[in-house]
Design a protein around this motif. Structure first.
Motif, PDB file in Angstrom:
ATOM      1  N   ALA A  38      -6.139   5.256   1.858  1.00 39.12           N
ATOM      2  CA  ALA A  38      -6.766   5.226   1.130  1.00 39.12           C
ATOM      3  C   ALA A  38      -6.677   3.294   0.363  1.00 39.12           C
ATOM      4  CB  ALA A  38      -7.435   5.748  -0.377  1.00 39.12           C
ATOM      5  N   GLU A  39      -5.008   3.081   0.261  1.00 35.79           N
ATOM      6  CA  GLU A  39      -4.839   1.589  -0.244  1.00 35.79           C
ATOM      7  C   GLU A  39      -4.983   0.940   0.511  1.00 35.79           C
ATOM      8  OE1 GLU A  39      -1.753   1.528  -2.843  1.00 35.79           O
ATOM      9  OE2 GLU A  39      -2.230   2.991  -4.409  1.00 35.79           O
TER      10      GLU A  39
ATOM     11  N   HIS B 163      -9.574  -4.018   4.339  1.00 35.97           N
ATOM     12  CA  HIS B 163     -11.591  -4.416   4.261  1.00 35.97           C
ATOM     13  C   HIS B 163     -11.367  -5.800   3.246  1.00 35.97           C
ATOM     14  CE1 HIS B 163     -15.537  -4.349   2.876  1.00 35.97           C
ATOM     15  NE2 HIS B 163     -15.215  -4.497   2.065  1.00 35.97           N
ATOM     16  N   THR B 164     -10.023  -6.285   2.307  1.00 39.73           N
ATOM     17  CA  THR B 164     -10.398  -7.577   2.286  1.00 39.73           C
ATOM     18  C   THR B 164      -9.430  -8.836   2.875  1.00 39.73           C
ATOM     19  OG1 THR B 164      -9.394  -5.921  -0.619  1.00 39.73           O
ATOM     20  CG2 THR B 164      -8.445  -8.360  -0.030  1.00 39.73           C
TER      21      THR B 164
ATOM     22  N   ARG C 236      -6.851   0.345   3.322  1.00 38.81           N
ATOM     23  CA  ARG C 236      -8.485   0.847   3.901  1.00 38.81           C
ATOM     24  C   ARG C 236      -8.901   0.240   3.281  1.00 38.81           C
ATOM     25  NH1 ARG C 236      -9.388   7.343   4.500  1.00 38.81           N
ATOM     26  NH2 ARG C 236      -9.410   7.200   6.189  1.00 38.81           N
ATOM     27  N   ARG C 237      -8.575  -0.059   2.027  1.00 36.39           N
ATOM     28  CA  ARG C 237      -8.902  -1.364   1.007  1.00 36.39           C
ATOM     29  C   ARG C 237      -8.339  -2.843   1.276  1.00 36.39           C
ATOM     30  NH1 ARG C 237      -8.939   3.048  -2.790  1.00 36.39           N
ATOM     31  NH2 ARG C 237      -6.621   2.636  -3.692  1.00 36.39           N
TER      32      ARG C 237
ATOM     33  N   VAL D 247       0.657  -1.176   0.300  1.00 38.53           N
ATOM     34  CA  VAL D 247       0.064   0.219   0.020  1.00 38.53           C
ATOM     35  C   VAL D 247       0.908   1.144   0.026  1.00 38.53           C
ATOM     36  CG1 VAL D 247      -2.160  -1.596   1.193  1.00 38.53           C
ATOM     37  CG2 VAL D 247      -0.367   0.021   2.058  1.00 38.53           C
TER      38      VAL D 247
ATOM     39  N   GLU E 243     -12.299  -9.856   5.170  1.00 40.05           N
ATOM     40  CA  GLU E 243     -13.502 -10.235   4.550  1.00 40.05           C
ATOM     41  C   GLU E 243     -12.952 -11.585   4.446  1.00 40.05           C
ATOM     42  OE1 GLU E 243     -13.788  -8.134   0.033  1.00 40.05           O
ATOM     43  OE2 GLU E 243     -16.352  -7.896   1.155  1.00 40.05           O
TER      44      GLU E 243
END
Length: 233
Positions: free
Chosen positions: A218-219, A225-226, A221-222, A214, A229
């Motif tokens: 912003a990167e 999240h992944t 957070r993604r 990252v 998940e």
């Protein structure tokens, strides 16, 4: 994984506590050895800010023209409450001189010419060459890591606990009540390190790599999240 040079440079440019030691120099208060600013020059030398009346400034000024050796020692402590909070230590040794005109009135900038360095952290012990340190770049998460780890620990405890589902055979039980406590202990552009605290105080670390390194929040957070998940599946 981040290189030893990158990890050392990250600690130098972080807010971790540091002391500058000069052989034979004693001070009344230990905080007189702590620089209030740290930066790295284009050639890899360290620039350390001190009050103009600091014993270190006097020593460096009086030694102009002579070689005054010094060592910057950095201690990295996890910003969250967790067993074994010291994450690592780094040392940079070299030669100290004063650099007038770079600091505000009442201050003095000291230059530590890089000689050699080493780091002993969660990745292990390694020595760092001057050229590698000069060319390294601090991790992009260094200015945000402490705040992010504290936020994950305080606001996302339940999601952190689900990461035990990714431990494979190390996960003793899928029952929530028997899951070890998951504490985020370190974060860099490559991934998240979590310390799992089991009953009786035993603990172990697990490293969760991001799909890609990252570059910003912003990167990150993604990537997080992944990760959550994947743990929920």
């Amino acid at each position: 994984m981040p290189s030893a040079a990158e990890r050392t440079r990250t600690l130098v440019q972080s807010t971790c506590s540091a002391v500058l030691l000069v052989p034979g120099l004693s001070v009344v208060h230990p905080d007189q050895l702590m620089p209030d600013s740290r930066s790295v020059g284009p050639e890899g030398d360290l620039f350390l800010g001190f009050p103009a009346d600091s014993p270190l400034v006097r020593a460096a000024t009086h030694a102009q023209g002579d070689e005054l050796t010094a060592v910057l020692e950095i201690t990295d402590v996890a910003p969250v409450s967790v067993p074994h909070r010291i994450r690592g230590r780094a040392r940079v040794a070299g030669w100290l001189t004063s650099v007038p005109g770079l600091a505000q009135p009442g201050r003095m900038m000291l230059r530590l010419e890089f000689g050699d360095a080493s780091i002993d952290d969660l990745w292990g012990y390694e020595e760092v060459e001057p050229e590698d340190f000069r060319d390294a770049v601090a991790d992009p998460m260094v200015d945000h890591e402490a705040e992010l780890l504290q936020h994950l620990h305080a606001a996302h405890g339940e999601q952190m606990a689900t990461l035990s589902a990714l431990l494979g055979e190390r996960a003793e039980c899928d029952c929530p009540e028997n899951r070890p406590q998951a504490v985020p202990v370190a974060l860099d552009r490559f991934g998240l390190r979590v310390r799992f605290v089991e009953g009786g105080g035993a603990c172990f670390d697990a490293r969760f790599e991001f799909p890609e390194p990252v570059r910003d929040i912003a990167e990150l957070r993604r990537a997080m999240h992944t990760l959550f998940e994947a743990a929920a599946c």
